[in-house]
Design a protein around this motif. Structure first.
Motif, PDB file in Angstrom:
ATOM      1  N   LEU A   1       0.731  -1.284  -0.092  1.00  0.00           N
ATOM      2  CA  LEU A   1      -0.106   0.044  -0.099  1.00  0.00           C
ATOM      3  C   LEU A   1       0.726   1.172  -0.016  1.00  0.00           C
ATOM      4  CD1 LEU A   1      -2.552  -0.775   2.776  1.00  0.00           C
ATOM      5  CD2 LEU A   1      -2.826  -0.796   0.321  1.00  0.00           C
ATOM      6  N   PRO A   2       0.357   2.284  -0.609  1.00  0.00           N
ATOM      7  CA  PRO A   2       1.280   3.514  -0.646  1.00  0.00           C
ATOM      8  C   PRO A   2       1.281   3.914   0.922  1.00  0.00           C
ATOM      9  CG  PRO A   2      -0.765   3.851  -2.103  1.00  0.00           C
ATOM     10  CD  PRO A   2      -0.834   2.383  -1.385  1.00  0.00           C
ATOM     11  N   ALA A   3       2.355   4.568   1.373  1.00  0.00           N
ATOM     12  CA  ALA A   3       2.621   4.826   2.732  1.00  0.00           C
ATOM     13  C   ALA A   3       1.638   5.761   3.575  1.00  0.00           C
ATOM     14  CB  ALA A   3       3.887   5.523   2.851  1.00  0.00           C
ATOM     15  N   LEU A   4       0.709   6.760   2.620  1.00  0.00           N
ATOM     16  CA  LEU A   4      -0.347   7.579   3.449  1.00  0.00           C
ATOM     17  C   LEU A   4      -1.473   6.606   3.676  1.00  0.00           C
ATOM     18  CD1 LEU A   4      -0.212  10.883   1.514  1.00  0.00           C
ATOM     19  CD2 LEU A   4       0.634  10.447   3.578  1.00  0.00           C
ATOM     20  N   THR A   5      -1.541   5.724   2.629  1.00  0.00           N
ATOM     21  CA  THR A   5      -2.893   4.902   2.977  1.00  0.00           C
ATOM     22  C   THR A   5      -2.709   3.859   3.984  1.00  0.00           C
ATOM     23  OG1 THR A   5      -3.472   4.851   0.483  1.00  0.00           O
ATOM     24  CG2 THR A   5      -4.240   3.152   1.690  1.00  0.00           C
ATOM     25  N   ARG A   6      -1.342   3.212   4.070  1.00  0.00           N
ATOM     26  CA  ARG A   6      -1.165   2.277   5.258  1.00  0.00           C
ATOM     27  C   ARG A   6      -1.288   3.069   6.634  1.00  0.00           C
ATOM     28  NH1 ARG A   6      -0.125  -2.246   7.417  1.00  0.00           N
ATOM     29  NH2 ARG A   6       1.815  -2.480   8.566  1.00  0.00           N
ATOM     30  N   ALA A   7      -0.584   4.428   6.669  1.00  0.00           N
ATOM     31  CA  ALA A   7      -0.770   4.835   7.706  1.00  0.00           C
ATOM     32  C   ALA A   7      -2.299   5.423   8.069  1.00  0.00           C
ATOM     33  CB  ALA A   7      -0.139   6.398   7.488  1.00  0.00           C
ATOM     34  N   ASN A   8      -3.139   5.678   7.051  1.00  0.00           N
ATOM     35  CA  ASN A   8      -4.546   5.762   7.531  1.00  0.00           C
ATOM     36  C   ASN A   8      -5.129   4.372   8.114  1.00  0.00           C
ATOM     37  OD1 ASN A   8      -6.879   7.417   7.539  1.00  0.00           O
ATOM     38  ND2 ASN A   8      -7.391   7.129   5.180  1.00  0.00           N
ATOM     39  N   LYS A   9      -4.824   3.575   7.496  1.00  0.00           N
ATOM     40  CA  LYS A   9      -5.294   2.211   7.766  1.00  0.00           C
ATOM     41  C   LYS A   9      -4.932   1.927   9.563  1.00  0.00           C
ATOM     42  CE  LYS A   9      -6.145  -0.145   3.753  1.00  0.00           C
ATOM     43  NZ  LYS A   9      -7.468  -1.257   3.892  1.00  0.00           N
ATOM     44  N   LEU A  10      -3.552   2.031   9.676  1.00  0.00           N
ATOM     45  CA  LEU A  10      -3.189   1.966  11.166  1.00  0.00           C
ATOM     46  C   LEU A  10      -3.895   2.882  11.978  1.00  0.00           C
ATOM     47  CD1 LEU A  10       0.655   1.489  10.168  1.00  0.00           C
ATOM     48  CD2 LEU A  10      -0.757  -0.204  11.057  1.00  0.00           C
ATOM     49  N   ALA A  11      -3.896   3.960  11.700  1.00  0.00           N
ATOM     50  CA  ALA A  11      -4.651   4.855  12.640  1.00  0.00           C
ATOM     51  C   ALA A  11      -6.034   4.683  12.915  1.00  0.00           C
ATOM     52  CB  ALA A  11      -4.432   6.268  12.149  1.00  0.00           C
ATOM     53  N   LYS A  30      -0.981  18.258  18.532  1.00  0.00           N
ATOM     54  CA  LYS A  30      -0.053  17.036  18.283  1.00  0.00           C
ATOM     55  C   LYS A  30       0.971  17.383  17.078  1.00  0.00           C
ATOM     56  CE  LYS A  30       2.145  13.344  19.262  1.00  0.00           C
ATOM     57  NZ  LYS A  30       2.875  13.150  20.565  1.00  0.00           N
ATOM     58  N   LEU A  31       0.474  18.015  16.089  1.00  0.00           N
ATOM     59  CA  LEU A  31       1.384  18.569  14.925  1.00  0.00           C
ATOM     60  C   LEU A  31       2.289  19.482  15.297  1.00  0.00           C
ATOM     61  CD1 LEU A  31       1.773  18.247  11.939  1.00  0.00           C
ATOM     62  CD2 LEU A  31       0.047  19.792  11.492  1.00  0.00           C
ATOM     63  N   VAL A  32       1.811  20.536  16.215  1.00  0.00           N
ATOM     64  CA  VAL A  32       2.535  21.648  16.621  1.00  0.00           C
ATOM     65  C   VAL A  32       3.742  20.926  17.463  1.00  0.00           C
ATOM     66  CG1 VAL A  32       2.629  23.652  18.320  1.00  0.00           C
ATOM     67  CG2 VAL A  32       0.902  23.468  16.687  1.00  0.00           C
ATOM     68  N   ARG A  49      17.647  11.360  12.059  1.00  0.00           N
ATOM     69  CA  ARG A  49      16.709  11.745  13.159  1.00  0.00           C
ATOM     70  C   ARG A  49      15.805  12.653  12.272  1.00  0.00           C
ATOM     71  NH1 ARG A  49      14.918  10.328  16.375  1.00  0.00           N
ATOM     72  NH2 ARG A  49      14.386  12.374  17.443  1.00  0.00           N
ATOM     73  N   MET A  50      16.149  13.420  11.484  1.00  0.00           N
ATOM     74  CA  MET A  50      15.065  14.456  10.911  1.00  0.00           C
ATOM     75  C   MET A  50      14.118  13.608  10.233  1.00  0.00           C
ATOM     76  SD  MET A  50      17.438  17.297   9.254  1.00  0.00           S
ATOM     77  CE  MET A  50      18.652  16.384   8.373  1.00  0.00           C
ATOM     78  N   ALA A  51      14.484  12.316   9.422  1.00  0.00           N
ATOM     79  CA  ALA A  51      13.577  11.497   8.825  1.00  0.00           C
ATOM     80  C   ALA A  51      12.361  11.069   9.758  1.00  0.00           C
ATOM     81  CB  ALA A  51      14.419  10.339   7.938  1.00  0.00           C
ATOM     82  N   ASP A  52      13.097  10.433  11.228  1.00  0.00           N
ATOM     83  CA  ASP A  52      12.269  10.037  11.932  1.00  0.00           C
ATOM     84  C   ASP A  52      11.222  11.058  12.478  1.00  0.00           C
ATOM     85  OD1 ASP A  52      11.414   8.152  13.905  1.00  0.00           O
ATOM     86  OD2 ASP A  52      12.017   9.340  15.541  1.00  0.00           O
ATOM     87  N   GLU A  53      11.678  12.244  12.512  1.00  0.00           N
ATOM     88  CA  GLU A  53      10.547  13.460  12.951  1.00  0.00           C
ATOM     89  C   GLU A  53       9.755  13.778  11.973  1.00  0.00           C
ATOM     90  OE1 GLU A  53      10.161  14.197  16.055  1.00  0.00           O
ATOM     91  OE2 GLU A  53      12.094  13.360  17.013  1.00  0.00           O
ATOM     92  N   LEU A  54      10.122  13.788  10.592  1.00  0.00           N
ATOM     93  CA  LEU A  54       9.254  14.216   9.426  1.00  0.00           C
ATOM     94  C   LEU A  54       8.341  13.148   9.498  1.00  0.00           C
ATOM     95  CD1 LEU A  54       8.598  16.090   7.335  1.00  0.00           C
ATOM     96  CD2 LEU A  54      10.329  14.884   5.824  1.00  0.00           C
ATOM     97  N   MET A  57       5.435  13.856  11.737  1.00  0.00           N
ATOM     98  CA  MET A  57       4.801  14.745  11.479  1.00  0.00           C
ATOM     99  C   MET A  57       3.621  14.194  10.310  1.00  0.00           C
ATOM    100  SD  MET A  57       7.357  17.913  11.138  1.00  0.00           S
ATOM    101  CE  MET A  57       6.156  18.718  10.100  1.00  0.00           C
ATOM    102  N   LEU A  58       4.327  13.509   9.349  1.00  0.00           N
ATOM    103  CA  LEU A  58       3.347  12.921   8.153  1.00  0.00           C
ATOM    104  C   LEU A  58       2.253  12.024   8.801  1.00  0.00           C
ATOM    105  CD1 LEU A  58       5.836  12.197   5.471  1.00  0.00           C
ATOM    106  CD2 LEU A  58       4.145  14.106   5.445  1.00  0.00           C
ATOM    107  N   PHE A  59       2.736  11.304   9.761  1.00  0.00           N
ATOM    108  CA  PHE A  59       1.645  10.223  10.420  1.00  0.00           C
ATOM    109  C   PHE A  59       0.598  11.323  11.081  1.00  0.00           C
ATOM    110  CE2 PHE A  59      -0.157   7.277  13.521  1.00  0.00           C
ATOM    111  CZ  PHE A  59      -0.343   6.203  12.742  1.00  0.00           C
ATOM    112  N   VAL A  60       0.919  12.154  11.641  1.00  0.00           N
ATOM    113  CA  VAL A  60       0.001  12.963  12.325  1.00  0.00           C
ATOM    114  C   VAL A  60      -1.002  13.763  11.348  1.00  0.00           C
ATOM    115  CG1 VAL A  60      -0.579  15.015  13.849  1.00  0.00           C
ATOM    116  CG2 VAL A  60       1.261  13.309  14.497  1.00  0.00           C
ATOM    117  N   MET A  61      -0.392  14.141  10.207  1.00  0.00           N
ATOM    118  CA  MET A  61      -1.217  14.666   9.191  1.00  0.00           C
ATOM    119  C   MET A  61      -2.222  13.668   8.505  1.00  0.00           C
ATOM    120  SD  MET A  61      -0.388  17.842   8.857  1.00  0.00           S
ATOM    121  CE  MET A  61      -1.144  18.440   7.466  1.00  0.00           C
TER     122      MET A  61
END
Length: 124
Positions: A1-11, A30-32, A49-54, A57-61
């Motif tokens: 699955l595309p990452a956004l779709t997978r994140a949506n399913k997990l959430a 949480k995004l802030v 580290r930047m990839a982890d934090e980004l 952020m994407l998961f929260v979005m």
């Protein structure tokens, strides 16, 4: 699955058992928090580290989109199309003035971008 779709399913799976924010405002809070964490990593941060934090952020979005009953894939596709349309219009505007993107600085590109945005609003 595309990452956004997978994140949506997990959430959605987590939300079904009550592991969820109560409302969109809580997700925005949480995004802030996640933006602040990424900002704190920026000075000299390792790419992982930047990839982890980004990624956080994407998961929260994705969760914000879910709370707003929006499809994150569709939102990103629409944002891509809007960016492409505006970028092409900005480039055309500068070309009509006899200037190419390579001939102007960021300030001039930003001014042309804002003109394109304003024209879109007037024509909407």
């Amino acid at each position: 699955l595309p990452a956004l779709t997978r994140a949506n399913k997990l959430a959605r799976r987590a939300a079904r058992v009550g592991f969820d924010w109560p409302d969109p405002d809580a997700v925005l809070d949480k995004l802030v928090e996640e933006v602040a964490e990424l900002r704190a990593e920026l000075p000299g941060a390792a790419p992982e580290r930047m990839a982890d934090e980004l990624g956080d952020m994407l998961f929260v979005m994705v969760n914000l989109a879910r709370k707003l009953d929006l499809d994150p894939e569709a939102c990103l596709r629409a944002a891509n199309a809007k960016f492409e349309r505006r970028f092409n219009a900005m480039e055309a505007r500068l070309t009509a003035e006899g200037r190419g993107l390579a001939d102007v600085g960021l300030d001039e590109m930003e001014a042309a971008w804002q003109e394109v945005k304003a024209a879109e609003r007037r024509n909407a």
